[in-house]
Motif scaffolding. Sequence first.
Motif, short mmCIF file in Angstrom:
data_model
loop_
_atom_site.label_atom_id
_atom_site.label_comp_id
_atom_site.label_asym_id
_atom_site.label_seq_id
_atom_site.Cartn_x
_atom_site.Cartn_y
_atom_site.Cartn_z
N THR A 47 0.85 -1.19 0.00
CA THR A 47 0.00 0.00 0.00
C THR A 47 0.88 1.23 0.00
O THR A 47 1.94 1.25 0.63
N SER A 48 0.46 2.26 -0.71
CA SER A 48 1.23 3.51 -0.74
C SER A 48 0.98 4.31 0.53
O SER A 48 -0.15 4.70 0.82
N GLY A 51 3.97 8.21 0.10
CA GLY A 51 4.78 8.15 -1.12
C GLY A 51 5.63 6.91 -1.28
O GLY A 51 6.36 6.79 -2.26
N TYR A 52 5.55 5.96 -0.33
CA TYR A 52 6.33 4.73 -0.41
C TYR A 52 5.42 3.52 -0.29
O TYR A 52 4.35 3.59 0.34
N LYS A 53 5.86 2.41 -0.87
CA LYS A 53 5.09 1.18 -0.78
C LYS A 53 5.44 0.46 0.52
O LYS A 53 6.60 0.17 0.80
N SER A 109 8.81 -3.89 2.20
CA SER A 109 8.51 -2.48 1.94
C SER A 109 9.63 -1.83 1.13
O SER A 109 10.72 -2.40 0.97
N ASP A 110 9.35 -0.63 0.60
CA ASP A 110 10.37 0.10 -0.15
C ASP A 110 11.59 0.37 0.72
O ASP A 110 11.48 0.52 1.95
N ASN A 126 4.78 6.84 9.83
CA ASN A 126 4.30 5.84 8.89
C ASN A 126 3.45 4.77 9.58
O ASN A 126 2.52 4.23 8.97
N THR A 130 -0.34 4.19 8.39
CA THR A 130 -0.74 2.85 7.96
C THR A 130 -1.93 2.35 8.77
O THR A 130 -2.90 1.81 8.21
#
Length: 357
Positions: A47-48, A51-53, A109-110, A126, A130
């Motif tokens: 999930t974004s 700006g990151y997965k 994750s990214d 984050n 989330t």
Amino acid sequence: MGFLMNSLAVVLALIVLPYYLPDSPITQDVNKLPEEAQTWYKQGQLTSINGYKVFSIYKKCSNPKVVDPPTFVLIHGFPSSSYDYHKVLDGLLSKGDVFMHDHIGFGFSDKPVQNFTYSLVEAADNCLATWKMFGLKKAHVVSHDMGDSILTEILARRHISTSCNNEIRSFNDSTHDAFSPDMLPDYFSNFFESITFTNGGMKYSMINFRIGQRMMSSSLGPYFSMVNSKLGLSRVFSSQLKSIWGPNSDHDEMMKEIALITALNDYKGGTKIMHKLIYYLWDRAHFEFRWFSALSEMDVPVRFIWSDSDAVSPLSIPRFFQSFVPGAKFEIVQDAGHFYMLEKPKEWLLKITDILN
């Protein structure tokens, strides 16, 4: 004299050679990971977030007899991922819903190389983003290792929000906005049903740092990350992990778990940013007294569940908090190391779900 010259030659080679060697290939393909990691990946989603997965797993209670099931939120530590909880997931699902995610830089994750500080503040941001995206309303939150520090940052914001609530109500909306960066959003005002800390370096001066931790968090950290990624020395990290397992752990099972931790570190180039990932230790040293203030005034159930044979986060840490966290429950786990949930999953489940009683 000859021994000294040979030693200097070896040191010089280790310093110079990595600059001329090609980078080791970065695994971007989940299908090239061990089968256990692939199975874990299929249970979650990307999930974004900001700006990151971010990889997360959110599963509903598997027991139809449980009415209005509680939610367990699990926060993993360094240098691992949500996979730490793979042995206890099914057991938790028999008691309630379960949510967990991989912090940015970890697991699936990214893992950005630039424009990301990997601070505990960002990790807390984050986490909150989330949890809100998945619509979590209330939860029993369980943290481990670095996750303990992320959780205390969130609790510090909650503490500020509670302390300043009456004063802020008298301000206009524009003034209220000025407080928001250091405060918990109203969405989380009733989020925490209980807090459980497990085996984390919550008191910086009491941490028994491993050699790898000291190297990566030093000024030479970027160099060591480069050496790791080019010479494959990330496998040396396995010996560091072995040293924090319980003394009577099953050797084959331990090595299997360590291999999975290493594989998920390498995935997407995580080995190259180890010196960034361990940045949280500096936040730990800098902010912990702010966090201690929040813990001293907790108004929800708090537990410290600690293994007696943790070589990196010793029992002196929970004992330090025993004197000033009101009403907190302290439990010592016998004959277990740092990764209690992996070493003794059945016992971990009993202690974690005991909060429901």
